[in-house]
Scaffold this motif. Structure first.
Motif, PDB file in Angstrom:
ATOM      1  N   PHE A   7       0.794  -1.263  -0.018  1.00 21.20           N
ATOM      2  CA  PHE A   7      -0.099  -0.045  -0.007  1.00 21.20           C
ATOM      3  C   PHE A   7       1.090   1.175  -0.016  1.00 21.20           C
ATOM      4  O   PHE A   7       1.383   1.801   1.049  1.00 21.20           O
ATOM      5  N   ASP A  48      -3.766  -2.249  10.744  1.00 21.82           N
ATOM      6  CA  ASP A  48      -4.281  -1.975   9.605  1.00 21.82           C
ATOM      7  C   ASP A  48      -5.626  -2.905   9.300  1.00 21.82           C
ATOM      8  O   ASP A  48      -5.581  -3.775   8.507  1.00 21.82           O
ATOM      9  N   ASP A 105      -2.348 -16.253  12.525  1.00 20.71           N
ATOM     10  CA  ASP A 105      -3.168 -16.081  13.720  1.00 20.71           C
ATOM     11  C   ASP A 105      -4.105 -15.068  13.435  1.00 20.71           C
ATOM     12  O   ASP A 105      -4.129 -14.225  12.505  1.00 20.71           O
ATOM     13  N   ASP A 106      -5.296 -15.194  14.125  1.00 16.69           N
ATOM     14  CA  ASP A 106      -6.247 -14.463  14.384  1.00 16.69           C
ATOM     15  C   ASP A 106      -5.814 -13.180  15.267  1.00 16.69           C
ATOM     16  O   ASP A 106      -5.659 -13.327  16.354  1.00 16.69           O
ATOM     17  N   ALA A 107      -5.985 -12.089  14.669  1.00 19.01           N
ATOM     18  CA  ALA A 107      -5.415 -10.732  15.305  1.00 19.01           C
ATOM     19  C   ALA A 107      -6.037 -10.696  16.556  1.00 19.01           C
ATOM     20  O   ALA A 107      -5.351 -10.248  17.718  1.00 19.01           O
ATOM     21  N   ASP A 134      -0.793 -12.091  10.806  1.00 15.04           N
ATOM     22  CA  ASP A 134      -1.764 -11.988   9.757  1.00 15.04           C
ATOM     23  C   ASP A 134      -2.484 -13.350   9.834  1.00 15.04           C
ATOM     24  O   ASP A 134      -1.879 -14.372  10.021  1.00 15.04           O
ATOM     25  N   ALA A 135      -3.869 -13.367   9.280  1.00 14.64           N
ATOM     26  CA  ALA A 135      -4.611 -14.655   9.014  1.00 14.64           C
ATOM     27  C   ALA A 135      -3.912 -15.506   7.851  1.00 14.64           C
ATOM     28  O   ALA A 135      -4.587 -16.640   7.977  1.00 14.64           O
ATOM     29  N   TYR A 158      -9.365   1.302   5.514  1.00 11.84           N
ATOM     30  CA  TYR A 158      -9.752   1.643   4.194  1.00 11.84           C
ATOM     31  C   TYR A 158     -11.040   1.267   3.952  1.00 11.84           C
ATOM     32  O   TYR A 158     -11.591   0.257   4.630  1.00 11.84           O
ATOM     33  N   ARG A 169     -11.304 -12.513   7.737  1.00 12.48           N
ATOM     34  CA  ARG A 169     -11.379 -14.011   8.432  1.00 12.48           C
ATOM     35  C   ARG A 169      -9.979 -14.543   8.970  1.00 12.48           C
ATOM     36  O   ARG A 169      -9.169 -14.330   8.390  1.00 12.48           O
TER      37      ARG A 169
HETATM   38  C1  LIG Z   1      -4.285  -6.209   3.437  1.00 10.87           C
HETATM   39  S1  LIG Z   1      -4.435  -5.819   5.207  1.00 10.87           S
HETATM   40  C2  LIG Z   1      -5.276  -4.573   5.305  1.00 10.87           C
HETATM   41  C3  LIG Z   1      -5.243  -3.403   3.968  1.00 10.87           C
HETATM   42  C4  LIG Z   1      -6.325  -2.542   4.160  1.00 10.87           C
HETATM   43  N1  LIG Z   1      -6.607  -2.281   5.697  1.00 10.87           N
HETATM   44  C5  LIG Z   1      -7.405  -2.799   3.365  1.00 10.87           C
HETATM   45  O1  LIG Z   1      -8.664  -3.156   4.110  1.00 10.87           O
HETATM   46  O2  LIG Z   1      -7.466  -3.067   2.320  1.00 10.87           O
HETATM   47  C6  LIG Z   1      -5.429  -6.810   5.450  1.00 10.87           C
HETATM   48  C7  LIG Z   1      -4.817  -8.089   6.220  1.00 10.87           C
HETATM   49  O3  LIG Z   1      -5.381  -8.606   7.188  1.00 10.87           O
HETATM   50  C8  LIG Z   1      -5.467  -9.998   7.148  1.00 10.87           C
HETATM   51  N2  LIG Z   1      -6.649 -10.628   8.101  1.00 10.87           N
HETATM   52  C9  LIG Z   1      -7.882 -10.491   7.834  1.00 10.87           C
HETATM   53  N3  LIG Z   1      -8.558 -10.818   8.680  1.00 10.87           N
HETATM   54  C10 LIG Z   1      -7.612 -11.116   9.883  1.00 10.87           C
HETATM   55  C11 LIG Z   1      -8.005 -11.619  10.971  1.00 10.87           C
HETATM   56  N4  LIG Z   1      -9.117 -11.997  11.466  1.00 10.87           N
HETATM   57  N5  LIG Z   1      -6.767 -11.854  11.647  1.00 10.87           N
HETATM   58  C12 LIG Z   1      -5.618 -11.533  11.268  1.00 10.87           C
HETATM   59  N6  LIG Z   1      -5.233 -10.985  10.102  1.00 10.87           N
HETATM   60  C13 LIG Z   1      -6.530 -10.698   9.090  1.00 10.87           C
HETATM   61  C14 LIG Z   1      -5.675 -10.168   5.559  1.00 10.87           C
HETATM   62  O4  LIG Z   1      -4.953 -11.694   5.583  1.00 10.87           O
HETATM   63  C15 LIG Z   1      -4.812  -9.282   5.054  1.00 10.87           C
HETATM   64  O5  LIG Z   1      -3.466  -9.482   4.906  1.00 10.87           O
END
Ligand SMILES: C[S@@+](CC[C@H](N)C(=O)[O-])C[C@H]1O[C@@H](n2cnc3c(N)ncnc32)[C@H](O)[C@@H]1O
Length: 304
Positions: free
Chosen positions: A110, A208, A186-188, A158-159, A250, A214
Motif C-alpha cells: 500500500f 491495519d 493467527d487471528d488478530a 496475519d491470518a 480503508y 477471516r
Molecule cells: C491487506 S491488510 C489491510 C489493508 C487495508 N486495511 C484494506 O482493508 O484493504 C488486511 C490483512 O488482514 C489480514 N486479516 C484479515 N482478517 C484477519 C484476522 N481475523 N486476523 C488477522 N489478520 C487478518 C488479511 O490476511 C490481510 O493480509
C-alpha cells in the motif's frame, strides 16, 4: 470523569506519501488509477478518482496490466496487456517488496503508507531503548520491516499463511534476515487476548484492520463490531511507557475524527499526542491528491 475525556481539538493532518523512486501515481480518473511499480505500469480501480483522467487514452494504453472488476463481492481478474513478470521487486529506501498480480487488486504493498513507515522508524529511533512492536493485520510486512530495521523486536500477525510467507521473502530481499521478527499466522483479536493473558507487553502497536476479514480458523473480523474490543485488548498489552500506536483503515464509513477519538480514548492514561487525517497520493499528471485511507496515530511525549 467523562468531561475530562472530551477531546477539545482534533488536529487533522493530511499525509502525503513520502516520495518513492520506484513508485508513482501517474494519473487517475473515471474510477481508475494508473500507477508505476518499478518498470511496470498497472491500472487498478479507485473509487475516489471521481474526476476525468488528465492523460490521453493512448498513455493509459501503455499499462502492462489492468485489474478488471467483476463485482464488489467476487473481485475480478488481471488482464495482461504487455510484458509482465510473474513477480518483481520494488524498493522503498532500503526495504524491498515483491510485487505480484493475483486474484485481487492488491499486489503486495500500500504505497500511500510510506509516511507511516518513516514515522514508525522515527518513533523507535527517538526512544533510544530496546522495544517491542506488534503489527496486526500485517499483510506483506513493510511496516514490520521498517520497525525491525530501526531496531525493534517485531511480532507480525496475519491470518493468511500465504501472505506471511510473502512477508518473510520481503525480509530476505531487504537483507534483514538477522533482524528479530516473529512471523505468526493467527487471528488478530484472539492473539491480542492471548498476549494479555500471558502478560506479554508491547511498546508500539500498528493496526491495519480491514472492513471484513477471516482468521485462519474462520474467525470473522468485522471492523464496526470488533474494533472497540480490539483497541481495548491492545490497551491492556501496552508497556507502562508506550512509544506509539498507528491505525489505518480503508473503505470504512468511519471518518478520521472517529479513529482519532478511538485512539485518544485507548491512550488516555499515557502522555502523548494524537494526530489523524487522510493518507493521500499525488498524481504526476495533474498534481491532484488522491485520498486512499484514513489514519490516527499516537506518539509518546517524552519528559525533557
Ligand atoms: C491487506 S491488510 C489491510 C489493508 C487495508 N486495511 C484494506 O482493508 O484493504 C488486511 C490483512 O488482514 C489480514 N486479516 C484479515 N482478517 C484477519 C484476522 N481475523 N486476523 C488477522 N489478520 C487478518 C488479511 O490476511 C490481510 O493480509
Amino acid at each position: 470523569m467523562m468531561a475530562k475525556r472530551i477531546t477539545r481539538n482534533i488536529p487533522q493532518m493530511t499525509l502525503l506519501a513520502s516520495p518513492w523512486e520506484e513508485y508513482e501515481l501517474l494519473d487517475s480518473g473515471n474510477g481508475l488509477k494508473l500507477e508505476r511499480f518499478g518498470r511496470y505500469r498497472l491500472i487498478r480501480p479507485e473509487a475516489e478518482a471521481i474526476w476525468s483522467p488528465a492523460w490521453s487514452e493512448s498513455k493509459w494504453k501503455t499499462a502492462n496490466a489492468r485489474f478488471v472488476t467483476s463485482d464488489e463481492l467476487h473481485g475480478g481478474h488481471w488482464e495482461i496487456m504487455d510484458e509482465l513478470p510473474k513477480r518483481w521487486l520494488v524498493s522503498y529506501k532500503g526495504l524491498k517488496v515483491w510485487m505480484q498480480t493475483g486474484g485481487s487488486r492488491q499486489i503486495g504493498v500500500f504505497p500511500e503508507q510510506s509516511d507511516h513507515w518513516d514515522w514508525i522508524e522515527e518513533q523507535i529511533d527517538r526512544a533510544k531503548r530496546p522495544n517491542k512492536v506488534l503489527n496486526l493485520f500485517g499483510y506483506t510486512g513493510l511496516a514490520s520491516l521498517a520497525a525491525a530495521s530501526a531496531g525493534a523486536h517485531v511480532t507480525h500477525v496475519d491470518a493468511s499463511r500465504k501472505v506471511v510467507e510473502w512477508a518473510k521473502e520481503n525480509q530476505m530481499a531487504s537483507g534483514l534476515a538477522e533482524k528479530p521478527i516473529r512471523w505468526l499466522v493467527d487471528d488478530a483479536l484472539k492473539f491480542v487476548h492471548r498476549e494479555a493473558r500471558r502478560k506479554s507487553f508491547y511498546d508500539g502497536i500498528i493496526l491495519d484492520p480491514p472492513k471484513f476479514g477471516r482468521g485462519p480458523k474462520g474467525e470473522v473480523w468485522e471492523f464496526y463490531k470488533l474494533i472497540p474490543e480490539l483497541l481495548d485488548a491492545c490497551k491492556s498489552i501496552l508497556t507502562p511507557q508506550p512509544l506509539f500506536v498507528v491505525m489505518t483503515a480503508y473503505a470504512v464509513k468511519a471518518s478520521s475524527v472517529t479513529l482519532h477519538q478511538a485512539v485518544a480514548e485507548m491512550m488516555f492514561a499515557h502522555r502523548g499526542r494524537v494526530t489523524s487525517g487522510e493518507l493521500v497520493l499525488r498524481e504526476k499528471s495533474a498534481g491532484r491528491f488522491l485520498s486512499t485511507a484514513i489514519y490516527a496515530r499516537w506518539s509518546a511525549k517524552f519528559k525533557s
